[in-house]
Design a protein around this motif. Structure first.
Motif, PDB file in Angstrom:
ATOM      1  N   HIS A  32       1.337  -1.126  -0.055  1.00 35.80           N
ATOM      2  CA  HIS A  32       0.047   0.434  -0.094  1.00 35.80           C
ATOM      3  C   HIS A  32       0.908   1.434  -0.280  1.00 35.80           C
ATOM      4  N   ARG A  33       2.459   1.060  -0.581  1.00 38.03           N
ATOM      5  CA  ARG A  33       3.111   2.077  -0.160  1.00 38.03           C
ATOM      6  C   ARG A  33       3.533   2.679  -1.812  1.00 38.03           C
ATOM      7  N   LYS A  34       3.721   3.515  -2.019  1.00 37.43           N
ATOM      8  CA  LYS A  34       4.366   4.402  -3.416  1.00 37.43           C
ATOM      9  C   LYS A  34       5.986   4.916  -2.745  1.00 37.43           C
ATOM     10  N   THR A  35       7.124   5.345  -3.141  1.00 31.12           N
ATOM     11  CA  THR A  35       8.287   5.652  -2.765  1.00 31.12           C
ATOM     12  C   THR A  35       8.101   6.176  -4.358  1.00 31.12           C
ATOM     13  N   ASN A  36       8.406   7.817  -3.525  1.00 36.19           N
ATOM     14  CA  ASN A  36       9.091   8.202  -5.661  1.00 36.19           C
ATOM     15  C   ASN A  36      10.797   8.312  -5.514  1.00 36.19           C
ATOM     16  N   LEU A  37      11.041   7.653  -6.472  1.00 40.81           N
ATOM     17  CA  LEU A  37      12.470   7.605  -6.248  1.00 40.81           C
ATOM     18  C   LEU A  37      13.386   9.141  -6.954  1.00 40.81           C
ATOM     19  N   THR A  38      12.574   9.853  -7.403  1.00 44.56           N
ATOM     20  CA  THR A  38      13.141  10.895  -7.616  1.00 44.56           C
ATOM     21  C   THR A  38      13.315  11.310  -6.309  1.00 44.56           C
ATOM     22  N   ASN A  39      13.564  11.346  -5.100  1.00 40.50           N
ATOM     23  CA  ASN A  39      14.216  12.033  -4.395  1.00 40.50           C
ATOM     24  C   ASN A  39      15.539  10.954  -3.376  1.00 40.50           C
ATOM     25  N   TRP A  40      15.625   9.898  -4.045  1.00 44.69           N
ATOM     26  CA  TRP A  40      16.850   9.640  -4.213  1.00 44.69           C
ATOM     27  C   TRP A  40      18.295  10.281  -5.202  1.00 44.69           C
ATOM     28  N   TRP A  41      18.093  10.545  -5.839  1.00 44.61           N
ATOM     29  CA  TRP A  41      18.909  11.702  -6.830  1.00 44.61           C
ATOM     30  C   TRP A  41      19.134  12.937  -6.097  1.00 44.61           C
ATOM     31  N   PRO A  42      20.214  13.108  -5.882  1.00 46.87           N
ATOM     32  CA  PRO A  42      20.285  14.503  -5.251  1.00 46.87           C
ATOM     33  C   PRO A  42      20.079  15.638  -6.536  1.00 46.87           C
ATOM     34  N   GLN A  43      20.505  15.086  -7.137  1.00 44.94           N
ATOM     35  CA  GLN A  43      20.076  16.533  -8.427  1.00 44.94           C
ATOM     36  C   GLN A  43      19.315  16.035 -10.274  1.00 44.94           C
ATOM     37  N   MET A  44      17.994  15.969 -10.274  1.00 46.44           N
ATOM     38  CA  MET A  44      17.529  15.504 -11.334  1.00 46.44           C
ATOM     39  C   MET A  44      17.275  16.795 -12.245  1.00 46.44           C
ATOM     40  N   TYR A  45      18.360  16.221 -13.092  1.00 46.87           N
ATOM     41  CA  TYR A  45      18.006  17.539 -14.387  1.00 46.87           C
ATOM     42  C   TYR A  45      16.685  17.120 -15.373  1.00 46.87           C
ATOM     43  N   SER A  46      15.680  18.313 -16.134  1.00 47.11           N
ATOM     44  CA  SER A  46      14.702  17.584 -17.673  1.00 47.11           C
ATOM     45  C   SER A  46      15.321  18.183 -17.829  1.00 47.11           C
ATOM     46  N   ILE A  47      15.496  17.030 -19.592  1.00 46.52           N
ATOM     47  CA  ILE A  47      15.941  16.786 -20.647  1.00 46.52           C
ATOM     48  C   ILE A  47      14.515  16.600 -21.662  1.00 46.52           C
ATOM     49  N   LEU A  48      14.668  17.562 -22.520  1.00 48.57           N
ATOM     50  CA  LEU A  48      13.434  17.431 -23.832  1.00 48.57           C
ATOM     51  C   LEU A  48      14.022  16.932 -24.978  1.00 48.57           C
ATOM     52  N   LEU A  49      13.780  15.671 -25.106  1.00 48.73           N
ATOM     53  CA  LEU A  49      14.497  14.304 -26.620  1.00 48.73           C
ATOM     54  C   LEU A  49      13.301  15.151 -27.908  1.00 48.73           C
ATOM     55  N   VAL A  50      14.257  15.140 -28.563  1.00 54.36           N
ATOM     56  CA  VAL A  50      13.367  16.043 -30.234  1.00 54.36           C
ATOM     57  C   VAL A  50      13.754  15.092 -31.289  1.00 54.36           C
ATOM     58  N   ASP A  51      13.134  14.282 -31.557  1.00 60.91           N
ATOM     59  CA  ASP A  51      13.857  13.275 -32.922  1.00 60.91           C
ATOM     60  C   ASP A  51      11.898  12.949 -33.357  1.00 60.91           C
ATOM     61  N   ASP A  52      12.109  12.908 -35.255  1.00 62.64           N
ATOM     62  CA  ASP A  52      10.739  12.019 -35.365  1.00 62.64           C
ATOM     63  C   ASP A  52      10.643  10.946 -35.426  1.00 62.64           C
ATOM     64  N   GLU A  53      11.412  10.037 -35.022  1.00 63.79           N
ATOM     65  CA  GLU A  53      12.021   8.421 -35.744  1.00 63.79           C
ATOM     66  C   GLU A  53      11.717   7.855 -33.708  1.00 63.79           C
ATOM     67  N   PRO A  54      10.291   7.186 -33.247  1.00 60.12           N
ATOM     68  CA  PRO A  54       9.668   6.938 -32.350  1.00 60.12           C
ATOM     69  C   PRO A  54      10.398   5.928 -31.734  1.00 60.12           C
ATOM     70  N   GLN A  55      11.626   4.878 -32.485  1.00 59.68           N
ATOM     71  CA  GLN A  55      12.135   3.644 -31.792  1.00 59.68           C
ATOM     72  C   GLN A  55      13.511   4.798 -30.707  1.00 59.68           C
ATOM     73  N   ILE A  56      13.564   5.803 -31.779  1.00 64.83           N
ATOM     74  CA  ILE A  56      15.004   6.373 -30.836  1.00 64.83           C
ATOM     75  C   ILE A  56      14.810   7.277 -29.383  1.00 64.83           C
ATOM     76  N   LEU A  57      12.937   7.855 -29.881  1.00 66.22           N
ATOM     77  CA  LEU A  57      12.514   8.667 -28.588  1.00 66.22           C
ATOM     78  C   LEU A  57      11.848   7.811 -27.558  1.00 66.22           C
ATOM     79  N   ALA A  58      11.739   6.136 -27.961  1.00 63.85           N
ATOM     80  CA  ALA A  58      11.651   5.500 -26.635  1.00 63.85           C
ATOM     81  C   ALA A  58      13.220   4.804 -25.859  1.00 63.85           C
ATOM     82  N   ALA A  59      13.905   4.864 -27.106  1.00 64.79           N
ATOM     83  CA  ALA A  59      15.574   4.005 -26.014  1.00 64.79           C
ATOM     84  C   ALA A  59      16.371   5.186 -25.712  1.00 64.79           C
ATOM     85  N   TRP A  60      16.139   5.971 -25.811  1.00 70.80           N
ATOM     86  CA  TRP A  60      17.077   7.178 -25.451  1.00 70.80           C
ATOM     87  C   TRP A  60      16.288   7.732 -23.560  1.00 70.80           C
TER      88      TRP A  60
END
Length: 162
Positions: A32-60
């Motif tokens: 009955h309990r969830k833990t957010n792993l984002t609290n485990w990393w000291p710094q969480m950066y955000s990234i915008l991936l831009v690509d027209d190939e869905p497989q590349i977006l999914a993999a990266w």
């Protein structure tokens, strides 16, 4: 049916009509309990991936989320600009050749806006443009690229963004 303990939960990310499934950075630690792993990393950066190939977006995106990054995806420059209206990432990773708006035009649009001009941009393309076109990205990696090189480059550019 609820997930069993200590398994990752699937999440779907949507931005301007493109839909991509990847593993969330939360896990079930008990019945009955969830833990957010984002609290485990000291710094969480955000990234915008831009690509027209869905497989590349999914993999990266899967690789980057596994490393602790928050990831948003777009299929072309137009979608990327729409995503930037809602969230300014620490790094943009873009392909060059895409429909509607290519990576070169996207970079020029970003650099022309004072509120976005300082975001590091990583080009990631199988056919990078010639130097005479003077792309406005900080670095470019030619596809295919080793995961270790990609992650090291992403980490270095994210740290420069601070």
């Amino acid at each position: 049916m609820s997930p069993t303990p200590k398994t990752y939960a699937a999440k779907t990310s949507t931005c301007r009509g493109s839909q991509l499934s990847f593993w969330n950075v939360s896990c079930i630690v008990g019945p009955h309990r969830k833990t957010n792993l984002t609290n485990w990393w000291p710094q969480m950066y955000s990234i915008l991936l831009v690509d027209d190939e869905p497989q590349i977006l999914a993999a990266w995106s899967l690789i980057l989320v596994n490393e602790g990054y928050r990831v948003t995806c777009a299929n072309n420059g137009v979608e990327a600009l729409e995503c930037l209206k809602h969230h300014v990432p620490d790094l943009i990773v873009t392909d060059w050749i895409m429909p509607l708006m290519d990576g070169l035009a996207l970079c020029r649009e970003i650099r022309a806006r004072p509120d976005l001009a300082d975001i590091p941009i990583l080009g990631h393309s199988a056919a990078p443009p010639p130097d005479v076109l003077q792309p406005d990205w900080n670095l470019c990696l030619k596809k295919p690229v080793a995961v270790s090189l990609f992650l090291t480059t992403v980490s270095n550019l994210c740290k420069r963004a601070i």
